[in-house]
Each structure stands twice: as C-alpha cells, then as structure tokens.
Write a protein that holds these residues in place. Sequence first.
Motif, PDB file in Angstrom:
ATOM      1  N   THR A 125       0.842  -1.201   0.000  1.00 14.63           N
ATOM      2  CA  THR A 125       0.000   0.000   0.000  1.00 14.63           C
ATOM      3  C   THR A 125       0.873   1.244   0.000  1.00 14.63           C
ATOM      4  N   ASP A 126       1.004   1.871  -1.150  1.00 14.53           N
ATOM      5  CA  ASP A 126       1.817   3.084  -1.245  1.00 14.53           C
ATOM      6  C   ASP A 126       1.407   3.865  -2.492  1.00 14.53           C
ATOM      7  N   GLU A 127       0.419   4.734  -2.341  1.00 13.34           N
ATOM      8  CA  GLU A 127      -0.057   5.517  -3.474  1.00 13.34           C
ATOM      9  C   GLU A 127       0.974   6.582  -3.865  1.00 13.34           C
ATOM     10  N   THR A 128       1.019   6.888  -5.167  1.00 10.76           N
ATOM     11  CA  THR A 128       1.919   7.922  -5.676  1.00 10.76           C
ATOM     12  C   THR A 128       1.260   9.292  -5.556  1.00 10.76           C
ATOM     13  N   GLN A 140      -6.822  -4.624   3.262  1.00  7.33           N
ATOM     14  CA  GLN A 140      -5.812  -3.627   3.599  1.00  7.33           C
ATOM     15  C   GLN A 140      -6.485  -2.383   4.168  1.00  7.33           C
ATOM     16  N   GLY A 141      -5.845  -1.793   5.153  1.00  5.85           N
ATOM     17  CA  GLY A 141      -6.439  -0.622   5.775  1.00  5.85           C
ATOM     18  C   GLY A 141      -5.424   0.152   6.589  1.00  5.85           C
ATOM     19  N   SER A 175      -0.160   1.475   7.965  1.00  6.06           N
ATOM     20  CA  SER A 175      -0.759   0.580   6.983  1.00  6.06           C
ATOM     21  C   SER A 175      -0.673  -0.871   7.443  1.00  6.06           C
ATOM     22  N   ALA A 176      -1.784  -1.601   7.263  1.00  5.25           N
ATOM     23  CA  ALA A 176      -1.825  -3.011   7.648  1.00  5.25           C
ATOM     24  C   ALA A 176      -2.442  -3.834   6.527  1.00  5.25           C
ATOM     25  N   THR A 177      -1.941  -5.051   6.378  1.00  2.05           N
ATOM     26  CA  THR A 177      -2.474  -5.988   5.387  1.00  2.05           C
ATOM     27  C   THR A 177      -2.794  -7.307   6.066  1.00  2.05           C
ATOM     28  N   TYR A 178      -3.995  -7.821   5.813  1.00  2.00           N
ATOM     29  CA  TYR A 178      -4.420  -9.118   6.325  1.00  2.00           C
ATOM     30  C   TYR A 178      -4.840  -9.976   5.136  1.00  2.00           C
ATOM     31  N   PHE A 179      -4.423 -11.232   5.131  1.00  2.00           N
ATOM     32  CA  PHE A 179      -4.798 -12.075   3.991  1.00  2.00           C
ATOM     33  C   PHE A 179      -5.187 -13.475   4.450  1.00  2.00           C
TER      34      PHE A 179
END
Length: 360
Positions: free
Chosen positions: A162-165, A252-253, A194-198
């Motif tokens: 998660t990394d918007e330009t 992701q959130g 930022s966190a990612t769960y899968f």
Amino acid sequence: MRKLASIREISAIHPIPGADRIEVAQVDGWECVVQKGEFQVGQHIVYVEVDSIVPDVPEFEFLRPRKFRVRTIKLRGQVSQGLVLPLSILPDGAPCDLGDDVTEVLHITKYDPEAQQEAMLTKQPKQPTNPIVKYLMRFQWFRKLFAKPKRKGGFPDWIVKTDETRIQNLPVLFETERDKGTKFSVTEKMDGQSATYFLHRLSKRKFEFGVCSRNIRLGEPDNSSYWMVAKKYDIENVLKSIIGVHQTVVLQGEICGNQIQGNKYHIGGYELFAFNLIFPDHKCNTHEIADILSPFGIKTVPILEDGKVLPQTIAELVEYSKGKSTVRKEQKREGVVMRNMERNISFKVINPDFLLAEKD
C-alpha cells in the motif's frame, strides 16, 4: 523504489507577490521556492522530494535546523515542497539525463517513522541471562514454545504493498485523465499505519492467515497494533466468511489510535479503516467494501465524493485536498485518495496545511 532525488526540468517560473529575492519554480506538479534568477525555464535540475533526509555535508548545512529533512514550508505566503538544486551538486560521472534517479548518488534516504516502528517488530529477543533459562534453551521443545521469532518472513510477493503515488509526480496522467473527463471516487487519507491481512486457501477447509505491516509479515500473535486489530475484529474469521470460492482474499487498511502518529483522531485503543478488499479476479470499490465489511463492524476510510472530475491544474487539486477530517473535525485531514476502479488508476493528494502543521 521511490525516486527521492531525480533529474527533472523546470517547466515554469512565477513571481511571489511582494518578494524581491525569491520566486517559484514549477517542477512537474511541484512548486518550489528558489532564489530569484538562479534557475531558468527548461533547465535540467536535481529535484529532491519532501520527506527526504539529506546527508550531513556542507552542501546541505542550511538544513541542519530541520535535522536535514526536506519538509513542506511556507515562505512569504508561498508553499514550497521539495528542493531544486543545480546539476553541479552531483559528483563527476553521476547520471544526469532527464528522469535519472540520483537518490543513492547523493546518499539521500527517506524519512519514514513507520519503517522505524516496523524495525522494532523484527528484533530478535535478547539472549537470556537467567541460568535456568539458558540451560533450557539447549532443548528444541523449549525454544519452540518460548523463543519463537516475531517475524515469519518477507511481505508476500503476490500482494501489492500500500503506497499511493503523489499526483505531483504524475503530471502526464493528470493531464490525460483531466482531458478525458475521467470520474474518480474520493476518500479521506487517514494518518495511521498501513496493515495488510490475507487468507490463502490451502485445501477445501484449510487456510493460511497472514498479518502484515506495510513492509513485513508478522509471524506469531503478539501485542503489536497489527495483531491487536486482528483480534479485535476477528479478521481471520471475517475473511473466512467472505472468501467464498476464491483462492485468496486480501484486506488492507489504516490502523489509527493509541501512540500512532500522535493519535490525531483521539481514538481510544485501535480502529481499522479499510481501503482495499482484493479477490483474485477483482478489487472492490469503497462502497462495496463498506457493504461487505460493515456487518462485521469494520469501517472503511471516509468517502468524501463520487464522480469527481479533475480540475484544470494540479494546484487546484491540491487546494481541493484541504479541509478538516471527517473522523475528528478539529483535525486537518492529511489529504485525499482518488480512484477510478474501472481503469485501475489511483493516486494521493496531500494537504499542504496538514504538512505545515506537522510536528517532529
């Protein structure tokens, strides 16, 4: 990898009302205050982005009061974001063609407090000093039970981080989508971590659940904010409930709350604001995410507007990003994220007022 310092071109120079010694140089979508007469339109220069850390060398001595960090500043009422430097700053033999990355050449690094926090998560436990524990550490069964490392491995390579330009670095895309009249959904950019769960299906009834920070995967459950959020919302079972026939599902959130970025929203404990829900064959828009996750008590990032078309200039879009947070009205919002799901376009627009108010 993000180009913190690169060779770019000055596209325009504008005066600053009431200023005799400084003016504004336009570099792609960025506006930077420079000494009057030092640069010309069309000149190739080194541009150093905001949130860069420059080395402690004589050339950057003027940044010592700011701890050598390039920050958003305001001079004579003009916001300035980034440094414009002549090519002479480069050592002999350095790349100097338009677009070249000179970040490593100039020994520039990124100001990234979140990465520093992540580093703490990956530290191995201290060697035991208790003689009984030291003795028991010889046995595998004891090490397996009581000395498990926190880190399980690198960030999964099948998940996009998660990394918007920033839109200022996408002038061609901006002009193209503006001229097409492309419509975007707009959400508030939250200032957290930022966190990612899968969830990855291994068999009909067996799954692999993963918890990640922005850059690393965390192994065993611990008391970090990432795992505490996973437990609070029972995210593993939430993902099992929505995975359906798919092989994977990714949530992701942004985590906001205690001791995160100064807890600007005055949140007790931790809250997750979801912005991505990704299945193998599609990515949900924010309204779809809300419909799917709200029954489980999980919020999305605040939706500000649908069907937004781009204004004539990036400067107008930056002005649009200003405003108060919808989560806490006393807090300036960090900015906005704009997306068009049909064409898989997204970028962020950071509110300069938020950056100017930021404290170290």
